[in-house]
Design an enzyme around this catalytic site. Sequence first.
Site, PDB file in Angstrom:
ATOM      1  N   ILE A  12      -1.090  -2.691  -2.991  1.00 48.31           N
ATOM      2  CA  ILE A  12      -1.315  -3.394  -2.025  1.00 48.31           C
ATOM      3  C   ILE A  12       0.057  -4.159  -1.673  1.00 48.31           C
ATOM      4  O   ILE A  12       0.327  -4.435  -0.621  1.00 48.31           O
ATOM      5  CB  ILE A  12      -2.238  -4.555  -2.311  1.00 48.31           C
ATOM      6  CG1 ILE A  12      -2.804  -5.116  -0.859  1.00 48.31           C
ATOM      7  CG2 ILE A  12      -1.893  -5.680  -3.407  1.00 48.31           C
ATOM      8  CD1 ILE A  12      -3.430  -4.372  -0.021  1.00 48.31           C
ATOM      9  N   SER A  34       7.979  -5.944 -11.946  1.00 49.74           N
ATOM     10  CA  SER A  34       7.016  -5.230 -12.083  1.00 49.74           C
ATOM     11  C   SER A  34       7.367  -4.080 -13.185  1.00 49.74           C
ATOM     12  O   SER A  34       8.629  -4.037 -13.327  1.00 49.74           O
ATOM     13  CB  SER A  34       6.886  -4.365 -10.939  1.00 49.74           C
ATOM     14  OG  SER A  34       5.579  -3.985 -10.695  1.00 49.74           O
ATOM     15  N   ARG A  35       6.357  -3.779 -14.163  1.00 51.21           N
ATOM     16  CA  ARG A  35       6.875  -2.936 -15.250  1.00 51.21           C
ATOM     17  C   ARG A  35       7.602  -1.571 -14.715  1.00 51.21           C
ATOM     18  O   ARG A  35       8.418  -1.240 -15.222  1.00 51.21           O
ATOM     19  CB  ARG A  35       5.681  -2.601 -16.051  1.00 51.21           C
ATOM     20  CG  ARG A  35       5.162  -3.898 -16.564  1.00 51.21           C
ATOM     21  CD  ARG A  35       3.762  -3.637 -17.474  1.00 51.21           C
ATOM     22  NE  ARG A  35       2.986  -3.065 -16.314  1.00 51.21           N
ATOM     23  CZ  ARG A  35       1.637  -2.562 -16.586  1.00 51.21           C
ATOM     24  NH1 ARG A  35       0.966  -2.891 -17.618  1.00 51.21           N
ATOM     25  NH2 ARG A  35       0.721  -2.130 -15.754  1.00 51.21           N
ATOM     26  N   LYS A  88      -6.306 -11.645  -3.722  1.00 51.05           N
ATOM     27  CA  LYS A  88      -7.897 -11.664  -4.066  1.00 51.05           C
ATOM     28  C   LYS A  88      -8.143 -10.716  -5.104  1.00 51.05           C
ATOM     29  O   LYS A  88      -7.665  -9.650  -4.901  1.00 51.05           O
ATOM     30  CB  LYS A  88      -8.748 -11.744  -2.962  1.00 51.05           C
ATOM     31  CG  LYS A  88      -8.483 -10.368  -1.562  1.00 51.05           C
ATOM     32  CD  LYS A  88      -8.960  -9.198  -2.401  1.00 51.05           C
ATOM     33  CE  LYS A  88     -10.035  -8.811  -2.889  1.00 51.05           C
ATOM     34  NZ  LYS A  88     -10.326  -7.312  -2.900  1.00 51.05           N
ATOM     35  N   ASP A 166     -15.083  -5.817  -6.084  1.00 49.08           N
ATOM     36  CA  ASP A 166     -13.467  -5.955  -5.453  1.00 49.08           C
ATOM     37  C   ASP A 166     -13.673  -5.961  -4.010  1.00 49.08           C
ATOM     38  O   ASP A 166     -13.074  -6.902  -3.272  1.00 49.08           O
ATOM     39  CB  ASP A 166     -12.441  -4.894  -6.078  1.00 49.08           C
ATOM     40  CG  ASP A 166     -11.310  -4.966  -5.759  1.00 49.08           C
ATOM     41  OD1 ASP A 166     -10.548  -5.788  -6.211  1.00 49.08           O
ATOM     42  OD2 ASP A 166     -10.994  -4.035  -4.823  1.00 49.08           O
TER      43      ASP A 166
HETATM   44  P1  NAP Z   1      -2.653  -1.524  -8.258  1.00 42.95           P
HETATM   45  O1  NAP Z   1      -1.593  -0.620  -7.365  1.00 42.95           O
HETATM   46  O2  NAP Z   1      -3.413  -0.860  -9.368  1.00 42.95           O
HETATM   47  O3  NAP Z   1      -1.700  -2.807  -8.883  1.00 42.95           O
HETATM   48  C1  NAP Z   1      -0.694  -3.395  -8.782  1.00 42.95           C
HETATM   49  C2  NAP Z   1       0.388  -3.387  -9.669  1.00 42.95           C
HETATM   50  O4  NAP Z   1       0.037  -4.460 -10.674  1.00 42.95           O
HETATM   51  C3  NAP Z   1       0.485  -2.104 -10.487  1.00 42.95           C
HETATM   52  O5  NAP Z   1       1.211  -1.046  -9.761  1.00 42.95           O
HETATM   53  C4  NAP Z   1       1.098  -2.423 -11.828  1.00 42.95           C
HETATM   54  O6  NAP Z   1       2.434  -2.440 -11.558  1.00 42.95           O
HETATM   55  C5  NAP Z   1       0.914  -3.939 -11.819  1.00 42.95           C
HETATM   56  N1  NAP Z   1       0.256  -4.396 -13.261  1.00 42.95           N
HETATM   57  C6  NAP Z   1       0.540  -5.385 -13.713  1.00 42.95           C
HETATM   58  N2  NAP Z   1      -0.454  -5.479 -14.954  1.00 42.95           N
HETATM   59  C7  NAP Z   1      -1.169  -4.536 -14.671  1.00 42.95           C
HETATM   60  C8  NAP Z   1      -2.437  -3.987 -15.563  1.00 42.95           C
HETATM   61  N3  NAP Z   1      -2.836  -4.621 -16.742  1.00 42.95           N
HETATM   62  N4  NAP Z   1      -3.018  -2.929 -15.101  1.00 42.95           N
HETATM   63  C9  NAP Z   1      -2.659  -2.297 -13.935  1.00 42.95           C
HETATM   64  N5  NAP Z   1      -1.594  -2.482 -13.051  1.00 42.95           N
HETATM   65  C10 NAP Z   1      -1.067  -3.798 -13.362  1.00 42.95           C
HETATM   66  O7  NAP Z   1      -3.634  -2.579  -7.579  1.00 42.95           O
HETATM   67  P2  NAP Z   1      -3.653  -2.855  -6.042  1.00 42.95           P
HETATM   68  O8  NAP Z   1      -4.599  -1.883  -5.305  1.00 42.95           O
HETATM   69  O9  NAP Z   1      -2.355  -3.075  -5.491  1.00 42.95           O
HETATM   70  O10 NAP Z   1      -4.497  -4.074  -6.273  1.00 42.95           O
HETATM   71  C11 NAP Z   1      -3.913  -5.560  -6.649  1.00 42.95           C
HETATM   72  C12 NAP Z   1      -4.521  -6.712  -6.182  1.00 42.95           C
HETATM   73  O11 NAP Z   1      -4.780  -6.552  -4.668  1.00 42.95           O
HETATM   74  C13 NAP Z   1      -6.009  -6.333  -6.460  1.00 42.95           C
HETATM   75  O12 NAP Z   1      -6.421  -7.764  -6.837  1.00 42.95           O
HETATM   76  C14 NAP Z   1      -6.823  -6.053  -5.302  1.00 42.95           C
HETATM   77  O13 NAP Z   1      -8.208  -6.505  -5.319  1.00 42.95           O
HETATM   78  C15 NAP Z   1      -6.098  -6.574  -4.189  1.00 42.95           C
HETATM   79  N6  NAP Z   1      -6.161  -5.711  -3.252  1.00 42.95           N
HETATM   80  C16 NAP Z   1      -6.040  -4.494  -2.993  1.00 42.95           C
HETATM   81  C17 NAP Z   1      -6.095  -3.721  -1.793  1.00 42.95           C
HETATM   82  C18 NAP Z   1      -5.911  -2.110  -1.849  1.00 42.95           C
HETATM   83  O14 NAP Z   1      -6.329  -1.727  -0.620  1.00 42.95           O
HETATM   84  N7  NAP Z   1      -5.794  -1.705  -2.969  1.00 42.95           N
HETATM   85  C19 NAP Z   1      -6.372  -4.406  -0.492  1.00 42.95           C
HETATM   86  C20 NAP Z   1      -6.372  -5.957  -0.615  1.00 42.95           C
HETATM   87  C21 NAP Z   1      -6.268  -6.428  -1.918  1.00 42.95           C
HETATM   88  P3  NAP Z   1       3.596  -1.920 -12.809  1.00 42.95           P
HETATM   89  O15 NAP Z   1       2.953  -0.998 -13.497  1.00 42.95           O
HETATM   90  O16 NAP Z   1       4.900  -1.649 -12.184  1.00 42.95           O
HETATM   91  O17 NAP Z   1       3.689  -3.428 -13.428  1.00 42.95           O
END
Ligand code: NAP
Length: 308
Positions: A12, A34-35, A88, A166
């Site tokens: 996101i 970010s890691r 969110k 989610d």
């Molecule tokens: P994601 O890509 O899986 O996670 C975002 C980043 O968070 C990861 O790349 C990771 O980066 C970091 N991170 C830190 N601790 C982590 C852990 N324990 N497990 C996994 N990642 C961790 O997720 P995302 O889709 O961006 O979603 C993040 C948030 O945005 C959620 O709350 C989601 O509901 C919201 N959101 C997502 C979307 C969508 O379309 N995907 C849309 C709207 C809102 P590093 O490894 O570099 O630390």
Amino acid sequence: MRQIAIVGVGKIARDQHVPAIAGSNAFELAATASRHGTVEGVEAFHSLDELLEARPDIPCISLCTPPQVRYGDARLALEAGRHVMLEKPPGATLSEMHDLVALANAQGVTLFATWHSREAAAVDAARDWLRGKTIRSVEIVWKEDVRRWHPGQEWIWEPGGLGVFDPGINALSVLTAVYPRALHLQAAELEFPANRGTPIAASLSFRDPGGAEVSAVFDWRQEGPQTWDVRIETDEGPAVLMDGGAKLVLGEAGDDGPAALDEEYPRLYARFAELLDKGESDVDLSPMRHVADAFTLGRRVETAPFDW
Ligand code: NAP
């Protein structure tokens, strides 16, 4: 221009936050924490701790990590006197959120719990149209393909990751934004894959003090066309919010053209800037409260194991 840092450079952050900040005249992306993830040309830290230590000049932090780890970082940032914007769902539990609200107030900084779906193009129009009408029923259908929207994301299947809630919480954020009264959950059924810690599908029914029948169905197993609709029957005909709130169709005529341009994230950053200017916070926990109620009240049913 205020300097801002992103924490959690993942899907996101790349899809929405980085472009929205780039297009904003209120914020400039000054660093990331970010890691693994980085943004080209932007100073990168491995943890928020390091960033806060090295860059006391960055007043705003936008947390884009999964919900299970959001609280720890939010606390760190607030304790360091920074303003915080939360993806969110704002956290993993309601108690965490109450703690953060109290901390932000004590620190005199802004805390903004975002609900991006509320910024979809037709949500405000739907709320305005419903004003003063008698609502007979609401039917939410939020069905999407988890493999398409969350490829390989294991955190969504872990406790606190919410599973199908989610996306479902997006529907509830729209419902709570447009509905003229407070509702509460009265029954729910949650389908848990045999090998997973969060549900893949859910059905909910709400009690409306105004007497309308209000229900929602969330499902992550929908292949082909995806459905994010809220259908509201009133004494003056139906209103259907389609495509996650991008389009409002009034009456029985059906589809009346393409959805409006997606401005959800630019609008969120504009709202954050407005809150900062006013020295206010905005933390509405009502969508999260309904989800918490579903986990306490819902009947649990085991369903087929899920593998990517
Ligand atoms: P994601 O890509 O899986 O996670 C975002 C980043 O968070 C990861 O790349 C990771 O980066 C970091 N991170 C830190 N601790 C982590 C852990 N324990 N497990 C996994 N990642 C961790 O997720 P995302 O889709 O961006 O979603 C993040 C948030 O945005 C959620 O709350 C989601 O509901 C919201 N959101 C997502 C979307 C969508 O379309 N995907 C849309 C709207 C809102 P590093 O490894 O570099 O630390």
